[in-house]
Motif scaffolding. Structure first.
Motif, PDB file in Angstrom:
ATOM      1  N   THR A 112     -21.059  10.518  17.919  1.00  0.00           N
ATOM      2  CA  THR A 112     -22.358  10.084  17.415  1.00  0.00           C
ATOM      3  C   THR A 112     -23.425  11.156  17.580  1.00  0.00           C
ATOM      4  N   ASP A 133     -16.900   7.061  10.604  1.00  0.00           N
ATOM      5  CA  ASP A 133     -16.251   6.249  11.632  1.00  0.00           C
ATOM      6  C   ASP A 133     -16.788   6.763  12.964  1.00  0.00           C
ATOM      7  N   SER A 134     -17.974   6.295  13.312  1.00  0.00           N
ATOM      8  CA  SER A 134     -18.666   6.842  14.482  1.00  0.00           C
ATOM      9  C   SER A 134     -18.196   6.161  15.755  1.00  0.00           C
ATOM     10  N   ASN A 135     -18.273   6.904  16.852  1.00  0.00           N
ATOM     11  CA  ASN A 135     -17.907   6.400  18.169  1.00  0.00           C
ATOM     12  C   ASN A 135     -18.721   7.148  19.221  1.00  0.00           C
ATOM     13  N   GLU A 136     -18.490   6.852  20.473  1.00  0.00           N
ATOM     14  CA  GLU A 136     -19.280   7.464  21.537  1.00  0.00           C
ATOM     15  C   GLU A 136     -19.111   8.977  21.575  1.00  0.00           C
ATOM     16  N   ALA A 145     -21.968   0.996  13.380  1.00  0.00           N
ATOM     17  CA  ALA A 145     -20.604   1.521  13.354  1.00  0.00           C
ATOM     18  C   ALA A 145     -19.627   0.456  12.858  1.00  0.00           C
ATOM     19  N   SER A 152     -25.775   3.332  16.329  1.00  0.00           N
ATOM     20  CA  SER A 152     -24.590   2.829  17.023  1.00  0.00           C
ATOM     21  C   SER A 152     -24.254   1.416  16.581  1.00  0.00           C
ATOM     22  N   ASP A 211     -10.742   3.609  12.028  1.00  0.00           N
ATOM     23  CA  ASP A 211     -10.886   2.269  12.593  1.00  0.00           C
ATOM     24  C   ASP A 211     -11.913   1.443  11.826  1.00  0.00           C
TER      25      ASP A 211
END
Length: 356
Positions: free
Chosen positions: A309, A303-306, A333, A330, A202
């Protein structure tokens, strides 16, 4: 000196004077040296006592004792098109060595730009001091240095790594931004786009950057840089300076840290991408006799997300931004590439007013 014909009247098997040799007179004795004919001394007699002196089995690192099928190591080195990505595969079977290990053909501008940056900033000179000229930090030590007007954090890994490798990463926001700007000017945006599209991500952010240099390593420390990111984070190793007198330089373990280990030789303009549980280590090598070192850039992208992370931060080692500052990570991102939005790029370089 006077030269006379000299007949050979000696039939000894160890005297091979020809019938046509000359005799030279009035030569001082200090100019003459008598030696035994090769392989005729007592040590070469058939019944001479001999004993093989074998070095202890643990004297040499295991990595030094492994045979390499070629100077390029155990993996295929396919001819890649620009920005093409391929899994790292065993030369013997053609199978991927592990799930999250890839290679990518970099635009030549990336290495060229990073090399010029390292030279201009004094980074090459610093690394030569600590890896070649004997001014290394003690194992496990770290220091802050100012190079090119920027603050850098230098760290030598603990003794368990068995090498004189040194890492250099930005000490503060100014140095971190400068590194990102250099990546942008060198064409790294195209690399991010290629990786993002290949893995259907994403968004991507460059969140951890460093330079590493080494001239000596024993049996390398096998480790992983990333785990639990769901295949969305990679450490990209970009060769900047390679040694001439070398063989394979990177150990990669199959499937996990206990699997078979293969060895890979770095190539200019080929980035090595190591993701989740791609266990690896520096191969046993020693360039010091040739006064050489190997210098690479390491660029962590994610591609970091909740969901991932927390796991990403478990392996975070850069001085800036502090690993505990979760909000800062965060917020970054997807800040350097985003699917379907070509305006999202690495920060552009803006010359200071005194350079305009």
């Amino acid at each position: 000196a006077e030269v006379h014909e000299m007949p050979n009247i000696i039939e000894d098997p160890f005297c091979k004077l020809s019938k046509t040799h000359k005799m030279v007179e009035n030569i001082p004795s200090e100019a003459i040296m008598l030696t035994d004919r090769a392989y005729t001394t007592d040590e070469h007699m058939v019944d001479t006592f001999r004993s093989f002196i074998e070095p202890p089995g643990d004297l040499f690192p295991d990595a030094w004792m492994r045979d390499d099928s070629t100077d390029m190591g155990d993996f295929l080195h396919p001819t890649l098109k620009s920005l093409q990505i391929e899994p790292i595969r065993w030369e013997s079977t053609g199978q991927p060595v592990t799930e999250n290990a890839y290679m990518i053909r970099m635009p030549k501008s990336v290495r060229k730009g990073l090399l010029e940056y390292c030279k201009d900033m004094g980074i090459v000179k610093y690394f030569r001091e600590v890896t070649i000229r004997g001014n290394s930090l003690e194992a496990g030590d770290e220091e802050e240095v100012v190079l090119g007007g920027l603050n850098w954090h230098v760290h030598r890994p603990p003794a368990g790594w068995r090498s004189n490798m040194h890492w250099m990463s930005p000490f503060d926001e100014k140095a971190h931004l400068d590194y990102l700007q250099e990546l942008g000017m060198a064409g790294f945006d195209e690399v991010l786009k290629s990786i993002g599209e290949y893995f259907d991500m994403d968004g991507l952010a460059v969140y951890h950057v460093s330079f590493i240099a080494v001239s000596h390593c024993g049996d390398g420390f096998i480790h992983r840089d990333i785990s639990g990111s769901d295949g969305k984070v990679f450490n990209i190793i970009i060769p900047v300076i390679l040694a001439d007198k070398t063989g394979p330089e990177l150990d990669i373990a199959a499937n996990n840290e206990t699997g078979p280990i293969g060895r890979l030789r770095f190539q200019n303009n080929i980035g090595i991408m190591l993701g989740d549980d791609a266990f690896h280590g520096t191969s046993g090598t020693d360039y010091r006799a040739y006064r050489e070192m190997r210098l690479a850039a390491t660029v962590y992208i994610g591609d970091s997300n909740e969901e991932n992370t927390d796991n990403i931060m478990k392996h975070y080692a850069q001085h800036y931004t502090p690993a505990g500052d979760m909000s800062a990570h965060s917020e970054t991102a997807g800040t350097h590439w985003k699917k379907g939005d070509p305006k999202v790029r690495l920060p552009e370089y803006h010359a200071p007013k005194d350079e305009l």
